[in-house]
Design an enzyme around this catalytic site. Structure first.
Site, PDB file in Angstrom:
ATOM      1  N   ARG A 202       0.842  -1.210   0.000  1.00 42.87           N
ATOM      2  CA  ARG A 202       0.000   0.000   0.000  1.00 42.87           C
ATOM      3  C   ARG A 202       0.876   1.259   0.000  1.00 42.87           C
ATOM      4  NH1 ARG A 202      -4.510   0.906   4.532  1.00 42.87           N
ATOM      5  NH2 ARG A 202      -2.762   0.463   5.921  1.00 42.87           N
TER       6      ARG A 202
ATOM      7  N   ARG B 238       0.158  -5.568  14.264  1.00 44.43           N
ATOM      8  CA  ARG B 238      -1.236  -5.091  14.159  1.00 44.43           C
ATOM      9  C   ARG B 238      -2.195  -6.273  14.061  1.00 44.43           C
ATOM     10  NH1 ARG B 238      -0.728  -1.368   9.136  1.00 44.43           N
ATOM     11  NH2 ARG B 238      -2.961  -1.020   9.361  1.00 44.43           N
TER      12      ARG B 238
ATOM     13  N   ARG C  82       2.920   4.145   4.782  1.00 44.21           N
ATOM     14  CA  ARG C  82       2.592   4.472   6.165  1.00 44.21           C
ATOM     15  C   ARG C  82       3.606   3.789   7.083  1.00 44.21           C
ATOM     16  NH1 ARG C  82      -3.835   3.369   7.027  1.00 44.21           N
ATOM     17  NH2 ARG C  82      -3.046   2.284   8.859  1.00 44.21           N
TER      18      ARG C  82
HETATM   19  P1  AP5 Z   1      -7.456  -0.435   2.756  1.00 40.70           P
HETATM   20  O1  AP5 Z   1      -8.814  -0.197   2.207  1.00 40.70           O
HETATM   21  O2  AP5 Z   1      -6.570   0.742   2.979  1.00 40.70           O
HETATM   22  O3  AP5 Z   1      -7.551  -1.374   4.065  1.00 40.70           O
HETATM   23  P2  AP5 Z   1      -8.095  -1.080   5.530  1.00 40.70           P
HETATM   24  O4  AP5 Z   1      -8.903  -2.262   5.962  1.00 40.70           O
HETATM   25  O5  AP5 Z   1      -8.742   0.263   5.588  1.00 40.70           O
HETATM   26  O6  AP5 Z   1      -6.703  -1.107   6.288  1.00 40.70           O
HETATM   27  P3  AP5 Z   1      -6.063  -0.149   7.368  1.00 40.70           P
HETATM   28  O7  AP5 Z   1      -4.638  -0.608   7.509  1.00 40.70           O
HETATM   29  O8  AP5 Z   1      -6.248   1.303   7.058  1.00 40.70           O
HETATM   30  O9  AP5 Z   1      -6.885  -0.527   8.603  1.00 40.70           O
HETATM   31  P4  AP5 Z   1      -6.496  -0.489  10.043  1.00 40.70           P
HETATM   32  O10 AP5 Z   1      -7.789  -0.856  10.648  1.00 40.70           O
HETATM   33  O11 AP5 Z   1      -5.343  -1.262  10.519  1.00 40.70           O
HETATM   34  O12 AP5 Z   1      -5.932   1.000  10.213  1.00 40.70           O
HETATM   35  P5  AP5 Z   1      -6.580   2.346  10.747  1.00 40.70           P
HETATM   36  O13 AP5 Z   1      -6.207   3.402   9.825  1.00 40.70           O
HETATM   37  O14 AP5 Z   1      -8.010   2.142  11.107  1.00 40.70           O
HETATM   38  O15 AP5 Z   1      -6.717  -1.473   1.765  1.00 40.70           O
HETATM   39  C1  AP5 Z   1      -5.379  -1.895   2.021  1.00 40.70           C
HETATM   40  C2  AP5 Z   1      -4.625  -2.033   0.670  1.00 40.70           C
HETATM   41  O16 AP5 Z   1      -5.241  -3.080  -0.087  1.00 40.70           O
HETATM   42  C3  AP5 Z   1      -4.698  -0.769  -0.221  1.00 40.70           C
HETATM   43  O17 AP5 Z   1      -3.470  -0.596  -0.863  1.00 40.70           O
HETATM   44  C4  AP5 Z   1      -5.816  -1.085  -1.233  1.00 40.70           C
HETATM   45  O18 AP5 Z   1      -5.562  -0.445  -2.480  1.00 40.70           O
HETATM   46  C5  AP5 Z   1      -5.712  -2.613  -1.347  1.00 40.70           C
HETATM   47  N1  AP5 Z   1      -6.995  -3.258  -1.596  1.00 40.70           N
HETATM   48  C6  AP5 Z   1      -8.208  -2.954  -1.042  1.00 40.70           C
HETATM   49  N2  AP5 Z   1      -9.172  -3.816  -1.490  1.00 40.70           N
HETATM   50  C7  AP5 Z   1      -8.540  -4.677  -2.326  1.00 40.70           C
HETATM   51  C8  AP5 Z   1      -8.985  -5.787  -3.111  1.00 40.70           C
HETATM   52  N3  AP5 Z   1     -10.278  -6.195  -3.110  1.00 40.70           N
HETATM   53  N4  AP5 Z   1      -8.061  -6.455  -3.861  1.00 40.70           N
HETATM   54  C9  AP5 Z   1      -6.754  -6.054  -3.863  1.00 40.70           C
HETATM   55  N5  AP5 Z   1      -6.278  -5.009  -3.155  1.00 40.70           N
HETATM   56  C10 AP5 Z   1      -7.156  -4.324  -2.389  1.00 40.70           C
HETATM   57  O19 AP5 Z   1      -5.802   2.505  12.140  1.00 40.70           O
HETATM   58  C11 AP5 Z   1      -4.440   2.834  12.194  1.00 40.70           C
HETATM   59  C12 AP5 Z   1      -4.009   2.929  13.655  1.00 40.70           C
HETATM   60  O20 AP5 Z   1      -4.758   3.977  14.315  1.00 40.70           O
HETATM   61  C13 AP5 Z   1      -4.261   1.686  14.516  1.00 40.70           C
HETATM   62  O21 AP5 Z   1      -3.222   0.732  14.397  1.00 40.70           O
HETATM   63  C14 AP5 Z   1      -4.340   2.304  15.912  1.00 40.70           C
HETATM   64  O22 AP5 Z   1      -3.068   2.627  16.396  1.00 40.70           O
HETATM   65  C15 AP5 Z   1      -5.104   3.583  15.656  1.00 40.70           C
HETATM   66  N6  AP5 Z   1      -6.556   3.440  15.760  1.00 40.70           N
HETATM   67  C16 AP5 Z   1      -7.471   3.654  14.765  1.00 40.70           C
HETATM   68  N7  AP5 Z   1      -8.718   3.425  15.234  1.00 40.70           N
HETATM   69  C17 AP5 Z   1      -8.593   3.053  16.527  1.00 40.70           C
HETATM   70  C18 AP5 Z   1      -9.527   2.665  17.514  1.00 40.70           C
HETATM   71  N8  AP5 Z   1     -10.857   2.612  17.269  1.00 40.70           N
HETATM   72  N9  AP5 Z   1      -9.043   2.340  18.745  1.00 40.70           N
HETATM   73  C19 AP5 Z   1      -7.736   2.390  19.024  1.00 40.70           C
HETATM   74  N10 AP5 Z   1      -6.785   2.743  18.119  1.00 40.70           N
HETATM   75  C20 AP5 Z   1      -7.219   3.071  16.876  1.00 40.70           C
END
Ligand code: AP5
Length: 216
Positions: free
Chosen positions: A127, A171, A160
């Site tokens: 990504r 994670r 990232r």
């Molecule tokens: P993408 O759509 O970006 O995936 P995602 O599920 O959104 O993944 P994230 O890594 O953003 O989720 P996350 O939950 O770990 O992180 P968040 O930002 O919430 O897709 C990923 C890749 O795959 C992309 O390159 C895309 O192009 C590709 N792709 C998508 N669909 C595809 C398909 N069908 N086929 C092929 N490729 C595909 O959180 C980050 C951090 O913030 C956490 O670790 C934590 O520290 C903090 N945080 C956030 N929310 C909380 C909370 N509620 N509580 C505590 N800490 C929190």
């Protein structure tokens, strides 16, 4: 419509959430995006969150709950919302449930996105995210027209810090430990719906749309 996307890092929550929010005209509330914006702007919240995020650990529940409460109070969330990356712990889910009871806004569904670990690691390590507008690309599955350059705004595409492979593995472990218990929590409330989140982005979107149309 009031919906949660539940799934491990890299399941495609952000990719699908943008499309669903547009199709159903509801705000896409990503706690990860809100936190990253705070980190970029150097706010006290961002300074507090950065270390946890870079290590792939969860930001403390009280910080997240304050942030979500403020976001839900905004006018655009009055008639519906799509949560991406929240809730992530049972205490967060319990607090959200209480908040929604007070607002008389019960959830419609929790969509669980199913993807295996090997695919997740490939998605996250490949990504690239625009440092200017936040657009998300993938080096193999969705490459930009010009290497390293955002198609949308011309900004620089970067990895990232938490998409380095060792942090991705942490994670996933944090997800298993802290977030998977939510599956039972929402199953018990009759809200959990499964979606196979592999195949093209359009294929996955069509499966999600077929479920969500019942609640629109
Ligand atoms: P993408 O759509 O970006 O995936 P995602 O599920 O959104 O993944 P994230 O890594 O953003 O989720 P996350 O939950 O770990 O992180 P968040 O930002 O919430 O897709 C990923 C890749 O795959 C992309 O390159 C895309 O192009 C590709 N792709 C998508 N669909 C595809 C398909 N069908 N086929 C092929 N490729 C595909 O959180 C980050 C951090 O913030 C956490 O670790 C934590 O520290 C903090 N945080 C956030 N929310 C909380 C909370 N509620 N509580 C505590 N800490 C929190």
């Amino acid at each position: 419509m009031r919906v949660i996307l539940l799934g491990p890092p890299g399941a495609g929550k952000g990719t699908q959430a943008g499309r669903i929010a547009q199709a159903f005209d509801i705000p896409h509330i990503s706690t990860g995006d809100i936190l990253r914006a705070n980190v970029r702007e150097g706010t006290p919240l961002g300074q507090q969150a950065k270390g946890f995020m870079d290590a792939g650990e969860l930001v403390p529940d009280d910080v997240i709950l304050g942030m979500v409460g403020d976001r839900l109070a905004e006018p655009d969330a009055k008639d519906g919302f799509l949560f991406d990356g929240f809730p992530r712990t049972v205490p967060q889910a319990e607090a959200l449930e209480q908040l929604l009871i007070e607002r008389e806004q019960p959830l419609d569904a929790v969509l669980r996105m199913l993807v295996d670990t090997k695919e997740i690691v490939q998605r996250l390590t490949g990504r690239r995210t625009c440092s200017n507008c936040g657009a998300v690309k993938h080096m193999v599955y969705d490459p930009p027209a010009v290497d390293g350059v955002c198609d949308r705004c011309g900004g620089q595409l970067v990895q990232r810090p938490d998409d380095a492979e060792d942090v991705v593995l942490n994670r996933l472990e944090v997800y298993r430990r802290s977030t998977e218990p939510l599956e039972e929590f929402y199953w018990g409330r009759g809200l959990l719906r499964d979606v196979e989140a592999v195949g093209t982005v359009d294929d996955v979107a069509a499966r999600m749309d077929a479920i969500l149309r019942d609640f629109a």
